[in-house]
Scaffold this motif. Structure first.
Motif: not given
Length: 392
Positions: A33, A37, A55-56, A58, A232, A349, A356
Motif C-alpha cells: 500500500a 502511488s 485508488y477510486t 479499487n 485519510t 473504504s 481523496g
C-alpha cells in the motif's frame, strides 16, 4: 498479552495462530500500500489523474465485492475456505503487479484480484469472533490484541516497503509480499479452525434481515466513515503540508506516522481491557474526542515538538476506533459477524474515497491549511453521531 494467549500453563495454539496470521497478512498489505502511488507513477508511468482513478476504482470495487462475499460467508459455507480463496487471490495480485506494467490490466484484473484479496482480513476477524464466542473466550481483548498486530505490522511494513522498492525494485517487493501470503495461507489451512454456525433465534433473525435498516447501524456507519475520512485526509495531506507550508523536513512525515502507529498498540490493548468497565459507546466517545483535540491541535500548533506530542491523541483516536468500532458493529448485528465486520471495513473504504476527493479539491483551491479546518469540522460531526448510537 502472553497471559491472554495462554490457557493454564500451555500456549493456546489457535489464538497464537490468529495473531500470527493477522500480523503476517498485515505486513504483506503494508508492503504494497505505501508505495502503490510511486509504483504507478514510476513503473507504469501514468499521470497523477490515473493514479487517483486507480485508488477510486479499487476502493469502489472492494466495497462491492466484500459486501457480496460477506453476505455469502454469513449465510453458508466454511468461512475458513473463503479466507484461503482470498489468500490465493492475494498471491495472484502480487505476482501480477510484480511482472505487469500495463495500466489497463492492473486496473481491471489487478483490481478484481485485490478486491477479493482484501476481503480476507475482515473475514479473519469474523472467524476469530465466532471462535471466541463458541469457546467462551474474552472477545474484546482478543479482538483488540489482534487489531494491535495490524498496527505493529504498519510500524514495520512501510519503511520496509520503501527500502525494498527503492533498493531492490518493485518486482522483488511484490514477490516478497506474495511469499508472505503463501506462508499465511499455509498457517490458515493447518492452524485456524472451522467454526460451526450458530442458529440465531427467530426474533433476532427477523430483526437483522438488513443491518442497514437499523438506525443505530446507519449512524455508526456514517460516524465511522467520517472518522476514516478525517484520518485519510490527514495521511494524504500531511507530508505535503509539513514540507511545503510549515517548512519542516520531509522525513518528519514518516516519523509522525511511525510514532502514531507505535502508540496505537497500547491504546488498543488498554481499550480492550477497559471496555467492560466503561462500555463501547463511552470508549468510542473518548476516542473521537481525542480525534477532535488532535485535529484542532494541528490548526493551532505547528512546531516539530508539538506535532509529535499531538500524535498521542491521534493514537488514542485510531487505536480505539479501529478495535472497538468493529466490535460495536458486530454487537449491533448479532449473528452476522462477517457482514458487520465488512460494513466496518467498507466505512473505511468509503472514507478513503471521500478523503481523496475532498483533500485534492481543497488543497488545490484553498491551500493545505483549509484541509485541517474541514477535518476538524467533520470530526465534531462524527462525535455527535457517535454519542447518539445505542450502547451495547
Amino acid at each position: 498479552m502472553i497471559w491472554f494467549l495462554t490457557k493454564g500453563r500451555r500456549l493456546n495454539p489457535v489464538y497464537a495462530a490468529f495473531m500470527i496470521v493477522a500480523f503476517m497478512m498485515g505486513i504483506a498489505g503494508a508492503l504494497q500500500a505505501p508505495t502503490l502511488s510511486l509504483f504507478l507513477s514510476r513503473e507504469v508511468e501514468v499521470r497523477p489523474f490515473w493514479v487517483g482513478l486507480f485508488y477510486t476504482v479499487n476502493a469502489i470495487a472492494g466495497i462491492l465485492v466484500s459486501l457480496a462475499l460477506a453476505k455469502r460467508s454469513d449465510n453458508q459455507g466454511d468461512r475458513r475456505k473463503l479466507i484461503m480463496v482470498c489468500c490465493v487471490m492475494a498471491v495472484a495480485n502480487c505476482v501480477l503487479f510484480a511482472f505487469n506494467r500495463h495500466y489497463l490490466t492492473l486496473i481491471t484484473v489487478g483490481v478484481m484480484f485485490a478486491s477479493i484479496a482484501n476481503t480476507a482480513m475482515p473475514q479473519i476477524f469474523a472467524l476469530a469472533r465466532e471462535y471466541a464466542d463458541n469457546s467462551a473466550r474474552e472477545v474484546v481483548m482478543f479482538s483488540s490484541i489482534m487489531r494491535a498486530q495490524l498496527s505493529l505490522a504498519w510500524v514495520i511494513g512501510p519503511p520496509l516497503s520503501f527500502m525494498l522498492a527503492l533498493n531492490y525494485g518493485f518486482t522483488t517487493m511484490f514477490l516478497i509480499a506474495a511469499g508472505i501470503f503463501v506462508i499465511s495461507l499455509a498457517l490458515i489451512f493447518f492452524a485456524l479452525p472451522s467454526v460451526a454456525r450458530i442458529e440465531q433465534p427467530a426474533d433476532v433473525a427477523l430483526t437483522q434481515v438488513s443491518g442497514w435498516k437499523d438506525k443505530n447501524v446507519r449512524m455508526l456507519f456514517i460516524a465511522s466513515m467520517l472518522m476514516w475520512t478525517c484520518n485519510t485526509m490527514y495521511i494524504i495531506d500531511m507530508p505535503l503540508w509539513v514540507s511545503s507550508d510549515l517548512g519542516l523536513p520531509e522525513s518528519l512525515a514518516g516519523l509522525l506516522m511511525g510514532t502514531a502507529a507505535g502508540l496505537e498498540i497500547p491504546a488498543m490493548i488498554l481499550a480492550g481491557y477497559y471496555v467492560k468497565r466503561f462500555g463501547k459507546r463511552r470508549m468510542m466517545v473518548i476516542a473521537v474526542s481525542a480525534g477532535v483535540l488532535f485535529y484542532v491541535g494541528l490548526i493551532l500548533f505547528h512546531s516539530r515538538t508539538a506535532l509529535l506530542l499531538l500524535q498521542l491523541f491521534n493514537a488514542i483516536f485510531i487505536g480505539i476506533v479501529a478495535g472497538i468500532g468493529m466490535l460495536w458493529f458486530q454487537d449491533l448485528m448479532p449473528g452476522r459477524p462477517g457482514s458487520a465486520t465488512t460494513l466496518f471495513t467498507n466505512s473505511i473504504s468509503t472514507g478513503v474515497i471521500l478523503a481523496g476527493v475532498l483533500q485534492g479539491a481543497l488543497a488545490e483551491s484553498f491551500g493545505h491549511y483549509s484541509v485541517y479546518w474541514l477535518i476538524a469540522g467533520l470530526s465534531v460531526f462524527a462525535l455527535i453521531l457517535t454519542s447518539r448510537v445505542k450502547n451495547i
